[in-house]
Write an enzyme that holds these catalytic residues in place. Structure first.
Site, PDB file in Angstrom:
ATOM      1  N   MET A 150      66.400  41.916  42.504  1.00 39.06           N
ATOM      2  CA  MET A 150      65.901  42.697  41.387  1.00 39.06           C
ATOM      3  C   MET A 150      66.760  42.553  40.127  1.00 39.06           C
ATOM      4  SD  MET A 150      63.323  43.454  42.913  1.00 39.06           S
ATOM      5  CE  MET A 150      62.194  44.769  42.602  1.00 39.06           C
ATOM      6  N   ILE A 192      67.511  39.807  36.662  1.00 39.86           N
ATOM      7  CA  ILE A 192      66.959  38.653  35.952  1.00 39.86           C
ATOM      8  C   ILE A 192      67.972  37.509  36.020  1.00 39.86           C
ATOM      9  CG2 ILE A 192      66.263  37.838  33.658  1.00 39.86           C
ATOM     10  CD1 ILE A 192      64.831  40.452  33.328  1.00 39.86           C
ATOM     11  N   HIS A 224      56.729  37.258  44.213  1.00 43.33           N
ATOM     12  CA  HIS A 224      56.376  38.425  43.394  1.00 43.33           C
ATOM     13  C   HIS A 224      55.130  39.094  43.987  1.00 43.33           C
ATOM     14  CE1 HIS A 224      56.400  40.924  39.848  1.00 43.33           C
ATOM     15  NE2 HIS A 224      55.093  40.782  39.801  1.00 43.33           N
TER      16      HIS A 224
HETATM   17  C1  GAR Z   1      58.968  42.015  47.884  1.00 40.34           C
HETATM   18  O1  GAR Z   1      57.732  42.656  48.003  1.00 40.34           O
HETATM   19  C2  GAR Z   1      59.001  41.146  46.643  1.00 40.34           C
HETATM   20  O2  GAR Z   1      57.766  40.620  46.307  1.00 40.34           O
HETATM   21  C3  GAR Z   1      59.483  42.112  45.613  1.00 40.34           C
HETATM   22  O3  GAR Z   1      60.431  42.902  46.250  1.00 40.34           O
HETATM   23  C4  GAR Z   1      60.073  43.041  47.625  1.00 40.34           C
HETATM   24  C5  GAR Z   1      61.294  42.807  48.465  1.00 40.34           C
HETATM   25  O4  GAR Z   1      61.032  43.115  49.803  1.00 40.34           O
HETATM   26  N1  GAR Z   1      60.019  41.421  44.488  1.00 40.34           N
HETATM   27  C6  GAR Z   1      59.862  41.808  43.241  1.00 40.34           C
HETATM   28  O5  GAR Z   1      59.240  42.803  42.928  1.00 40.34           O
HETATM   29  C7  GAR Z   1      60.524  40.913  42.230  1.00 40.34           C
HETATM   30  N2  GAR Z   1      59.923  41.072  40.947  1.00 40.34           N
HETATM   31  P1  GAR Z   1      62.037  42.672  50.941  1.00 40.34           P
HETATM   32  O6  GAR Z   1      63.453  43.045  50.475  1.00 40.34           O
HETATM   33  O7  GAR Z   1      61.621  43.471  52.144  1.00 40.34           O
HETATM   34  O8  GAR Z   1      61.899  41.197  51.149  1.00 40.34           O
END
Ligand code: GAR
Length: 187
Positions: free
Chosen positions: A88, A90, A107
């Site tokens: 999370m 940039i 994403h």
């Molecule tokens: C995922 O759903 C991913 O797409 C999102 O964070 C989550 C992480 O889940 N990413 C974003 O929103 C990036 N912009 P995880 O830690 O269980 O893999």
């Protein structure tokens, strides 16, 4: 098959990291998960690195030299691919240029729709009929690089944000690995 060394960046739960580690065990999967980097010392996903004996690194993005620390470790572990899996933060333009490796991101929306945060809430609010996930190359603009793969599903009338998250992540766990296979299919 010579597997490329891959580094996965996380910030939180790490369910995508878990599925990448699992799929990378198959002998014909094109990459190994060789390093995990987290900007969050409390990220639950670090557990997956620990239990699978994968080296991991915690970085403090408030420190001035944090990108150099990442670059040093990318070189040390001979990394060819960086996967952002719920990272999370940039990624700066200078990091992308200095790193010179492929960087991909997952994403939770059908990009170019719903870049940025709070995707599920915005999707519900706008009454979308369909959503899904995207794996794309990372460039200097947020959630904007070339698409590699998308997976989608129809939203049910009663789906709330938390249900969309569960349904989307189920697809993500397939999409990330499929994107990597697609990237390396001819070499
Ligand atoms: C995922 O759903 C991913 O797409 C999102 O964070 C989550 C992480 O889940 N990413 C974003 O929103 C990036 N912009 P995880 O830690 O269980 O893999």
């Amino acid at each position: 098959m010579v597997k490329r060394n891959t580094c996965v960046f996380i910030s939180g739960y790490g369910s995508n990291l878990k599925s990448l580690i699992h799929n990378s065990r198959s002998h014909n999967f094109p990459v190994n998960i060789s390093l995990v980097i987290s900007n969050n010392i409390n990220a639950k996903g670090l557990l997956h690195a620990k239990i699978n004996s994968i080296p991991y690194l915690i970085i403090d993005t408030n420190k001035r030299n944090f990108e150099n620390k990442i670059l040093y470790n990318i070189k040390k572990h001979k990394i060819s691919l960086i996967c952002l899996a719920g990272y999370m933060k940039i990624i700066s333009k200078s990091f992308i240029n200095k790193c010179g490796k492929k960087i991909i991101n997952i994403h939770p929306s059908l990009l170019p729709k719903y870049k940025g945060l709070n995707t599920f809430e915005r999707i519900i609010k706008n009454g979308e009929k369909k959503t899904g996930c995207t794996v794309h190359f990372v460039n200097e603009k947020l959630d904007s690089g070339k698409l590699i793969i998308q997976k989608s599903f129809f939203i049910s009338k009663n789906d709330k944000a938390n249900i969309l998250k569960i349904k989307t992540q189920k697809l993500e766990h397939k999409a990330f690995s499929e994107a990597i296979i697609k990237m390396y299919r001819y070499n």
